[in-house]
Design a protein around this motif. Structure first.
Motif, PDB file in Angstrom:
ATOM      1  N   ILE A  76      -4.537  17.441   3.118  1.00  0.00           N
ATOM      2  CA  ILE A  76      -4.515  18.770   2.494  1.00  0.00           C
ATOM      3  C   ILE A  76      -4.696  18.690   0.984  1.00  0.00           C
ATOM      4  O   ILE A  76      -4.626  19.726   0.301  1.00  0.00           O
ATOM      5  N   ALA A  77      -4.914  17.509   0.438  1.00  0.00           N
ATOM      6  CA  ALA A  77      -4.999  17.370  -1.016  1.00  0.00           C
ATOM      7  C   ALA A  77      -6.087  16.371  -1.396  1.00  0.00           C
ATOM      8  O   ALA A  77      -5.804  15.260  -1.845  1.00  0.00           O
ATOM      9  N   LYS A  78      -7.346  16.779  -1.215  1.00  0.00           N
ATOM     10  CA  LYS A  78      -8.475  15.963  -1.624  1.00  0.00           C
ATOM     11  C   LYS A  78      -9.067  16.546  -2.906  1.00  0.00           C
ATOM     12  O   LYS A  78      -8.823  17.712  -3.237  1.00  0.00           O
ATOM     13  N   MET A  79      -9.831  15.739  -3.635  1.00  0.00           N
ATOM     14  CA  MET A  79     -10.475  16.250  -4.844  1.00  0.00           C
ATOM     15  C   MET A  79     -11.803  15.536  -5.064  1.00  0.00           C
ATOM     16  O   MET A  79     -11.942  14.342  -4.740  1.00  0.00           O
ATOM     17  N   PRO A  80     -12.795  16.255  -5.596  1.00  0.00           N
ATOM     18  CA  PRO A  80     -14.083  15.625  -5.899  1.00  0.00           C
ATOM     19  C   PRO A  80     -13.914  14.493  -6.909  1.00  0.00           C
ATOM     20  O   PRO A  80     -13.125  14.596  -7.852  1.00  0.00           O
ATOM     21  N   GLY A  81     -14.631  13.417  -6.682  1.00  0.00           N
ATOM     22  CA  GLY A  81     -14.583  12.293  -7.605  1.00  0.00           C
ATOM     23  C   GLY A  81     -13.534  11.257  -7.274  1.00  0.00           C
ATOM     24  O   GLY A  81     -13.481  10.201  -7.909  1.00  0.00           O
ATOM     25  N   ALA A  82     -12.685  11.541  -6.281  1.00  0.00           N
ATOM     26  CA  ALA A  82     -11.655  10.583  -5.874  1.00  0.00           C
ATOM     27  C   ALA A  82     -12.013  10.011  -4.509  1.00  0.00           C
ATOM     28  O   ALA A  82     -12.703  10.655  -3.711  1.00  0.00           O
ATOM     29  N   GLU A  83     -11.557   8.809  -4.237  1.00  0.00           N
ATOM     30  CA  GLU A  83     -11.740   8.228  -2.911  1.00  0.00           C
ATOM     31  C   GLU A  83     -10.554   8.618  -2.039  1.00  0.00           C
ATOM     32  O   GLU A  83      -9.401   8.535  -2.459  1.00  0.00           O
ATOM     33  N   HIS A  84     -10.842   9.054  -0.823  1.00  0.00           N
ATOM     34  CA  HIS A  84      -9.766   9.431   0.091  1.00  0.00           C
ATOM     35  C   HIS A  84      -9.493   8.281   1.058  1.00  0.00           C
ATOM     36  O   HIS A  84     -10.385   7.787   1.743  1.00  0.00           O
ATOM     37  N   MET A  85      -8.237   7.864   1.078  1.00  0.00           N
ATOM     38  CA  MET A  85      -7.804   6.832   2.016  1.00  0.00           C
ATOM     39  C   MET A  85      -6.707   7.450   2.875  1.00  0.00           C
ATOM     40  O   MET A  85      -5.567   7.622   2.412  1.00  0.00           O
ATOM     41  N   ALA A  86      -7.066   7.820   4.095  1.00  0.00           N
ATOM     42  CA  ALA A  86      -6.154   8.563   4.968  1.00  0.00           C
ATOM     43  C   ALA A  86      -4.915   7.741   5.291  1.00  0.00           C
ATOM     44  O   ALA A  86      -4.997   6.594   5.736  1.00  0.00           O
ATOM     45  N   PHE A  87      -3.754   8.339   5.060  1.00  0.00           N
ATOM     46  CA  PHE A  87      -2.483   7.678   5.312  1.00  0.00           C
ATOM     47  C   PHE A  87      -1.791   8.331   6.499  1.00  0.00           C
ATOM     48  O   PHE A  87      -1.750   9.558   6.611  1.00  0.00           O
ATOM     49  N   SER A  88      -1.257   7.517   7.380  1.00  0.00           N
ATOM     50  CA  SER A  88      -0.480   8.035   8.507  1.00  0.00           C
ATOM     51  C   SER A  88       0.648   7.056   8.798  1.00  0.00           C
ATOM     52  O   SER A  88       0.674   5.927   8.281  1.00  0.00           O
TER      53      SER A  88
END
Length: 445
Positions: free
Chosen positions: A165-177
């Motif tokens: 629910i908290a992504k932003m352009p220019g950042a890499e998303h590494m999904a955490f669970s």
């Protein structure tokens, strides 16, 4: 949202009463979240650490944890001490290995459980990147400026988002669970190590300011310290000193920082006045970060700022607890989610005295509120009977009825109410007057 939809509730007082119910639900959720965090990661006990930008190390791989969810940050704090990752950082050219620091409320979480130093609070989060020595900024959600990714483009810093629910352009998303927590944390640390290799030494400029901070005063820790004075009745020393006037009252400082005033100014000016008047201070969230960075969470601060009565109490408790020094005059109680810890202490005192919390000489203050959650927290503090100071006027001044309801009429219903005063000295004077009024109502001088 439904009540304010076209064709639903049009009565302003009724809408406000509905908001009070929502705030109580928010309090319940905060309390559950705090309890569950303590079950998962341990109930905080006092730790000694450092705060301010000087905690960033030029000769280490620096990872900043930012946001409000302690799950991922706690795992990163754990894996960052693993020998193979420390060795990898040293092989990359960082002789001091890995250095994890905190920002905002996630920073408070790892500070009080792991002693991880606190770099700064929300409004100055970009400055951490601008030191040129931050290799990875790891965020979850809340209080994260979307512009941090743009600022990071001017440096080598890797910005990593972890929540869907908290992504932003220019950042890499590494999904955490829950299932991949350790693997994800290790991968994040590896990313930081890789980024360290591309750090530009010419851009490194780390302010050397830092202060010692004693943090981690959960309700259990406070009761534990008091039990060293009176094991059979731990609350008695606290109550006796309130009755005697050595502790004139208690103020919980919570809330945010805002760009509308100089950062920390209201917090610092108010606390100097209140401490001198023997008011014990509890703090959470960015208030905790403020007082940690400005040196108010040390034994020396008690000697420097506290009034004679308060200093004597804190000294007696500190010596009884084996510290050989006073407790700090500001007790760090955690993140903004942890505000119920302060309520637990107030409720225990009220139950012991057989009175309602709305009768205690206890107040709250948010000198620099910003976010929606600050509105919710302040509102449930009012529901709990605490007069609550706001240093920034909320957007309700367009209605005289709403303003009068929140600052005056609601007092007769709940005991608590909002007190708006942007001037820190006048705000401190107003809170002292409230404390004295309640002392008088209890028959205390």
């Amino acid at each position: 949202m439904h009540r304010t939809t076209y064709g639903v509730d049009a009565d302003p007082v009724n809408i406000l009463l509905g908001a009070l119910k929502c705030a109580v639900a928010d309090y319940t959720a905060c309390h559950l979240a705090t309890d569950l965090s303590d079950i998962l990661f341990g109930t905080p006990q006092p730790v000694i650490s450092k705060a301010n930008l000087g905690v960033i190390k030029e000769d280490a791989v620096n990872i900043a944890l930012h946001g409000h969810n302690p799950l991922l940050s706690d795992i990163i704090a754990q894996v960052a001490s693993e020998p193979e990752l420390i060795a990898a950082a040293k092989e990359a050219g960082a002789p001091q290995g890995l250095n994890v620091v905190g920002i905002c409320c996630t920073g408070n979480e790892v500070l009080m459980r792991h002693g991880i130093p606190l770099a700064t609070s929300s409004v100055s989060q970009e400055v951490v990147i601008m030191t040129g020595a931050l290799d990875a900024l790891v965020v979850d959600y809340q209080c994260i400026m979307p512009a941090v990714a743009s600022v990071a483009e001017c440096f080598h810093t890797k910005v990593i988002t972890t929540m869907p629910i908290a992504k932003m352009p220019g950042a890499e998303h590494m999904a955490f669970s829950d299932e991949n927590a350790v693997e994800c944390a290790k991968a994040i640390v590896q990313q930081a190590i890789e980024r360290f290799k591309s750090r530009n030494p010419d851009k490194v400029c780390i302010p050397q300011e830092s202060s010692t901070a004693i943090a981690g005063f959960s309700a259990e820790a406070i009761i534990g310290a008091l039990s060293k004075v009176n094991a059979e009745d731990p609350l008695k020393p606290l109550i006796d000193n309130i009755v005697a006037g050595n502790i004139r009252g208690i103020c919980l400082f919570a809330g945010c920082n805002t760009v509308k005033v100089p950062q920390d100014h209201n917090y610092v000016e108010m606390i100097k006045r209140l401490l001198a008047e023997n008011v014990l201070i509890l703090s959470t969230g960015c208030a905790s970060s403020t007082y940690a960075r400005h040196g108010f969470m040390t034994s020396e601060a008690t000697t420097k700022y506290a009034g004679e009565g308060l200093a004597a109490v804190l000294t007696a408790i500190g010596e009884a607890a084996g510290l050989e020094a006073p407790l700090p005059p500001v007790l760090h109680m955690g993140s903004c989610v942890d505000n119920p810890r302060a309520v637990d202490v107030a409720t225990a005192v009220a139950n012991k005295l057989g009175v309602d919390t709305s009768q205690l000489p206890v107040v709250a203050s948010a000198p620099e509120p910003v976010t929606e959650k600050a509105v919710a927290i302040g509102t449930w503090a009012v529901v709990g009977g605490l007069p609550t100071h706001l240093g920034i006027a909320p957007p309700v001044l367009g209605s005289t009825l709403v303003t009068e309801t929140l600052t005056a009429t609601i007092k007769d219903l709940l005991g608590g109410y909002f007190l708006v005063e942007p001037d820190p000295d006048k705000a401190a004077t107003a809170l002292l007057a409230v404390i004295d009024e309640r002392r008088a109502d209890l028959g205390l001088s």
